[in-house]
Design an enzyme around this catalytic site. Structure first.
Site, PDB file in Angstrom:
ATOM      1  CE1 TYR A 175      -3.056  -3.153   1.211  1.00 49.62           C
ATOM      2  CE2 TYR A 175      -4.428  -1.303   0.556  1.00 49.62           C
ATOM      3  CZ  TYR A 175      -4.275  -2.644   0.818  1.00 49.62           C
ATOM      4  OH  TYR A 175      -5.348  -3.483   0.669  1.00 49.62           O
ATOM      5  CG  HIS A 186      -5.910  -4.919  -6.326  1.00 48.24           C
ATOM      6  ND1 HIS A 186      -6.869  -4.492  -5.442  1.00 48.24           N
ATOM      7  CD2 HIS A 186      -6.281  -6.154  -6.725  1.00 48.24           C
ATOM      8  CE1 HIS A 186      -7.784  -5.441  -5.307  1.00 48.24           C
ATOM      9  NE2 HIS A 186      -7.445  -6.453  -6.080  1.00 48.24           N
ATOM     10  CG  HIS A 187      -7.777  -0.823  -4.121  1.00 46.11           C
ATOM     11  ND1 HIS A 187      -7.702  -2.051  -3.506  1.00 46.11           N
ATOM     12  CD2 HIS A 187      -7.570   0.094  -3.153  1.00 46.11           C
ATOM     13  CE1 HIS A 187      -7.462  -1.870  -2.216  1.00 46.11           C
ATOM     14  NE2 HIS A 187      -7.376  -0.584  -1.979  1.00 46.11           N
ATOM     15  CG  HIS A 214      -3.653  -3.110  -2.964  1.00 44.62           C
ATOM     16  ND1 HIS A 214      -4.732  -3.959  -2.859  1.00 44.62           N
ATOM     17  CD2 HIS A 214      -2.558  -3.895  -2.831  1.00 44.62           C
ATOM     18  CE1 HIS A 214      -4.293  -5.197  -2.683  1.00 44.62           C
ATOM     19  NE2 HIS A 214      -2.984  -5.188  -2.670  1.00 44.62           N
ATOM     20  CG  HIS A 218     -15.313  -0.834   4.702  1.00 50.33           C
ATOM     21  ND1 HIS A 218     -14.089  -1.137   4.144  1.00 50.33           N
ATOM     22  CD2 HIS A 218     -15.085  -0.661   6.025  1.00 50.33           C
ATOM     23  CE1 HIS A 218     -13.170  -1.128   5.101  1.00 50.33           C
ATOM     24  NE2 HIS A 218     -13.749  -0.840   6.249  1.00 50.33           N
ATOM     25  CG  HIS A 271     -12.110  -4.777   8.914  1.00 51.74           C
ATOM     26  ND1 HIS A 271     -11.850  -4.345  10.180  1.00 51.74           N
ATOM     27  CD2 HIS A 271     -12.086  -3.664   8.124  1.00 51.74           C
ATOM     28  CE1 HIS A 271     -11.658  -3.036  10.179  1.00 51.74           C
ATOM     29  NE2 HIS A 271     -11.812  -2.593   8.948  1.00 51.74           N
TER      30      HIS A 271
END
Lengths: 578, 578
Positions: A234, A266-267, A337, A416, A418
């Site tokens: 990240y 990736h993002h 990411h 969202h 985890h």
């Protein structure tokens, strides 16, 4: 009875013909395919514009998928570019990207002839030809860059072995055949080069709003960094708006990807920092570095978010996202990411996001509201659950207090959770009856969190309820997973993007703590167990000491569906509505 | 890629063709029907032997259904005799005999032309033509006695609007059109003469065993009684075996129905009385009469049971049901349920059951074992439940103790509940894994309790478990329904018929009463309610005082699935295995 006729409607979704008829139609279909193939091999190339969506499947970019979606036909057309075809490939879909119980299109060669078929894999990963061929091959074409395969698939088939293509995340899987195979059944799916790619296959069919003449662009991009040679990074990079930058509306944004790095980025997200600090350090490095200044944690207000496969994001014509001007921080944090499983070394990257903004403010400021569960340990998931459900409520009372009489319009949503999150859905309920799904993802992955435009804008009025339900898998965990901010704690959130902006930033709930206390009491008495309920022991500790037999699991579920809730209906993350 | 071919298997259960293809096939089907109709109208009559099963649909016998079952083809052929056709009729199936959400074949006439089609009714009872025609008309024939309609239906179609024909009870429905109708949609289903008939449509396909030469018959029939002019009568008649009647084996029995009363005799049972009494009164009258001697309550051992639509019952070649001889009562009780909704007066009846028996005893005595739940109030159903499940266990420990090493063979089964029962199923489990369904009825009705031959004989060995699950509906009740003998209490029983006979007569379970006590405690504490748990208050009273909120309902379910059970593993109804 003078004469008799048989009568019926002409529409027929799933007829049950006799075997003989089916077999003859099937061979007709083969013949049709062959004709189409010959035509395709001689014919012209498919146009790039026919397939507006594109994503690399593998980290090297050897396989590239383009597709389009037809809502009237309820099907998807795929164009798969295979850059270095050897002896075939597998392409398909499965619940969460696994190769067992998957729905696959297979192209294979025995070295002499090539074959194409719709197949499925059983629970052990063994391939079988499907009794019903629903990946329909439409053409194949050799080009300098590789082989193009063109095929279609209906969203829904009548075959229980087939994957149902739904809104939200789809886990695409691929495998590369590097040796000749003599039959489909001979393919050993565990021994081949394979992988998965998550995409939103059913993109909404949105008309692009008119863009104003005075539109400007600003690129928030990484400053030619070297992507670390590790699987996951990240990257954090701090950018800054010009001095005295007045209030503008962001009306669109899109990704800027350095050529060649399409399969690695990736993002990406752009966050705005908190206005309470005058300055932020100019950091450029990994987000988990010891060198990263703490203050960067105050840059959490999302301005833009992009994930692989996503396209440009357009605000509705009536609204824009405010940035700049007084009361707004000049500091932005870009987070990228990088997913580098092949551990490439020395790749340079200047990817980021291009913001399109205008000084001619649109009618409404857009806002972001947080729905779902409060971040509190009282909402917990027992260990070893394959699909445990928690639900958060934005109640009628809260919307009554906080929403304008004309309502608000939700046009986008970012789900969202985890790591244990598996499904997320928000529904709009009015007078106790479900009216509409706001956003649903039945194959949600915490590794693929996009801001998604909704197919239809959802109007929410005072008195409406927004109910967000998350499903978790804790099969690999040995103790309870409680709600909270930690990566091994859980969240259940839907960030909805709407206009006109209101003061309501957060509309969430959790179970009444008094009832949870009764639950711990009950567990204690019913099971003759000693669960310490001394006041100094935290809710988390109490959850960790519950003996998780089926009764205690069931009763926790019953408690969550029965007990009163405590609602957070907040103006900002701190101030509650009266 | 030298050449490409499309490959796939040839079997196809449910293809998804394009609309155009379907439409053209559909019109072909109509043409085929018309041809068949013409042939049928000119051709010969269907043979009676082609349709071995027969049942009157209405109490007057105006509609008579005959049918056969083909397991290789997975379909049923129906022959419906309409004695007095006016303007058509409806025939079909639904979950429990309701006219809403039903699957119907409709024959209707506008006065000029007649039409036949596969239709369905929605939740409001409105008829719609089905998009897929699964009741296939094969022929129609006028005869002196009425019109014969011949049609077929697959057990399972691919149409979600269609009823799935399964083992166990099927609720057939009919309606008679007494006026011309101009379209299917114009039929007002609530305004027509209509009714329901329960049958076991999927009769098992059993080879009839060889019958011995010395076989004798004995008719236990009503002595030319007058059927009371009321809807429901249970008639009791006491019969007697000859003096010194030695031990015989019943090897078969069949119904004897007085001609003309086929639609009135609903079901019949022959019970043997308890051997402990030397004599029983010769009663002949309604079973609920005040004049009925109490002692008749000791005649409860089932020798034979028949219900409408059932055929002759054959014991397997290895076994017979012992009667006569020492230790066996000479007294038999015949019970006939007359269903007389049209309140016919003065109908005389001599119906009953014909027993076929032999003095040449077969290898094994057959036995009857009771599986399911103990008759105790600790197993209760909250009020207002649409599908509450209770489960009774015949445990591995009990079968280990009581069954011979070579096992037993279950060949028939009679399911039993009181009025709230909706489904009953018994499964055989070995080493904790389900092996086989012993008997299942997903549309069980307490008004239709037959002894059913199993499709396959089920072998049960020491250490196996037999798990019986009953589903109840208490939506019309305002207080809890507890287990017990009363008609408003409930049972969950499967009487299994097996050989060789063992000493195990009863293998049932109930929840541990100590855990139920904890449940009442928990309800008390959790809900701040005062549920009296004084020792003098009965379990039933405690259940009646539970406040039935969702939490207390859910926790009761969790308790029943979690708490230890107490098992009754009895040699006779009183003596337990050690």
């Amino acid at each position: 009875l003078s004469s008799m006729q048989s009568s019926g409607s002409k529409s027929c979704r799933c007829p049950s013909f006799k075997l003989r008829e089916v077999a003859s139609m099937y061979f007709t279909m083969i013949a049709v395919f062959l004709v189409i193939l010959v035509v395709a091999l001689q014919g012209s190339a498919p146009h790039g514009s026919d397939f507006p969506y594109k994503v690399p499947l593998d980290p090297q970019g050897l396989l590239e998928l383009s597709w389009n979606v037809s809502y009237p036909e309820q099907d998807v057309h795929f164009q798969l570019l295979i850059r270095d075809l050897q002896f075939g490939l597998l392409f398909g879909m499965s619940d969460r990207g696994e190769f067992e119980n998957a729905d696959l299109a297979v192209l294979w060669s025995d070295g002499h002839n090539s074959y194409f078929g719709d197949a499925w894999s059983d629970a052990k990963g063994q391939l079988h030809m499907d009794s019903q061929q629903d990946y329909q091959l439409l053409g194949a074409r050799r080009a300098p860059e590789g082989l193009y395969l063109l095929f279609r698939r209906a969203f829904s088939t009548c075959d229980p072995k087939d994957y149902l293509i739904e809104d939200g995340t789809v886990h695409l899987i691929y495998g590369i055949l590097e040796k000749p195979v003599h039959s489909l059944q001979a393919i050993n799916i565990s021994a081949i080069h394979r992988g998965l790619q998550r995409v939103q296959l059913l993109k909404p069919n949105i008309t692009i709003p008119n863009l104003p003449r005075d539109m400007k662009t600003m690129e928030i991009t990484a400053p030619d960094i070297v992507i670390p040679s590790q699987e996951t990074t990240y990257w954090c990079y701090m950018a800054e708006l010009p001095d005295n930058f007045p209030k503008h509306h962001i009306i669109m944004y899109e990704p800027v990807i350095t050529a060649g790095n399409e399969a690695l980025v990736h993002h990406m997200e752009v966050f705005q920092c908190a206005a309470e600090f005058d300055s932020f350090p100019h950091y450029n490095g990994p987000c988990d570095s010891k060198m990263k200044p703490d203050r960067l944690n105050y840059c959490r207000h999302v301005l833009a978010a992009w994930a692989m496969g996503a396209q440009a994001f357009y605000y509705p014509e009536e609204a824009g996202l405010a940035f700049g001007g007084p009361g707004s921080s000049r500091y932005l944090r870009l987070e990228i990411h990088y997913h580098n499983p092949l551990v490439f070394e020395g790749r340079r990257d200047s990817s980021g996001i291009r913001l399109y903004y205008t000084a001619t403010l649109r009618q409404y400021d857009a806002g972001i509201m947080e729905l779902g569960l409060v971040y509190t340990p009282v909402m917990a998931i027992p260990p070893g659950e394959d699909a445990f459900i928690l639900t958060g409520y934005c109640t009628d009372k809260c919307t009554q207090l906080a929403l304008p009489a004309a309502g608000i319009h939700i046009f986008a949503s970012q789900l969202h959770t985890h790591l244990a999150g598996r499904k997320v859905v928000t529904v709009l309920s009015r007078d106790g009856r479900e009216q509409q799904v706001v956003n649903a993802d039945g194959h949600y992955s915490p590794h693929f969190q996009e801001i998604r435009m909704l197919k239809e804008v959802v109007a929410v009025f005072p008195g409406d309820e927004l109910i967000t339900t998350c499903t978790y898998n804790t099969e690999d965990r040995s103790r309870a997973t409680v709600g909270g901010f930690g990566i091994l704690e859980e969240m259940c959130v839907n960030y909805v993007h709407y206009y006109p902006q209101t003061q309501l930033e957060l509309c969430k709930s959790a179970v009444d703590p008094g009832y949870l206390h009764r639950y711990f009491n009950l567990v204690n008495r019913f099971n003759d167990e000693e669960v310490c309920m001394c006041p100094q022991v935290s809710v988390s500790q109490q959850f960790f000491s519950v003996p998780w037999n089926t009764f205690n699991r069931d009763v926790l579920k019953s408690l969550y569906s029965f007990a009163p809730i405590s609602v957070h209906c907040n103006k900002s993350s701190a101030v509650r509505f009266p």
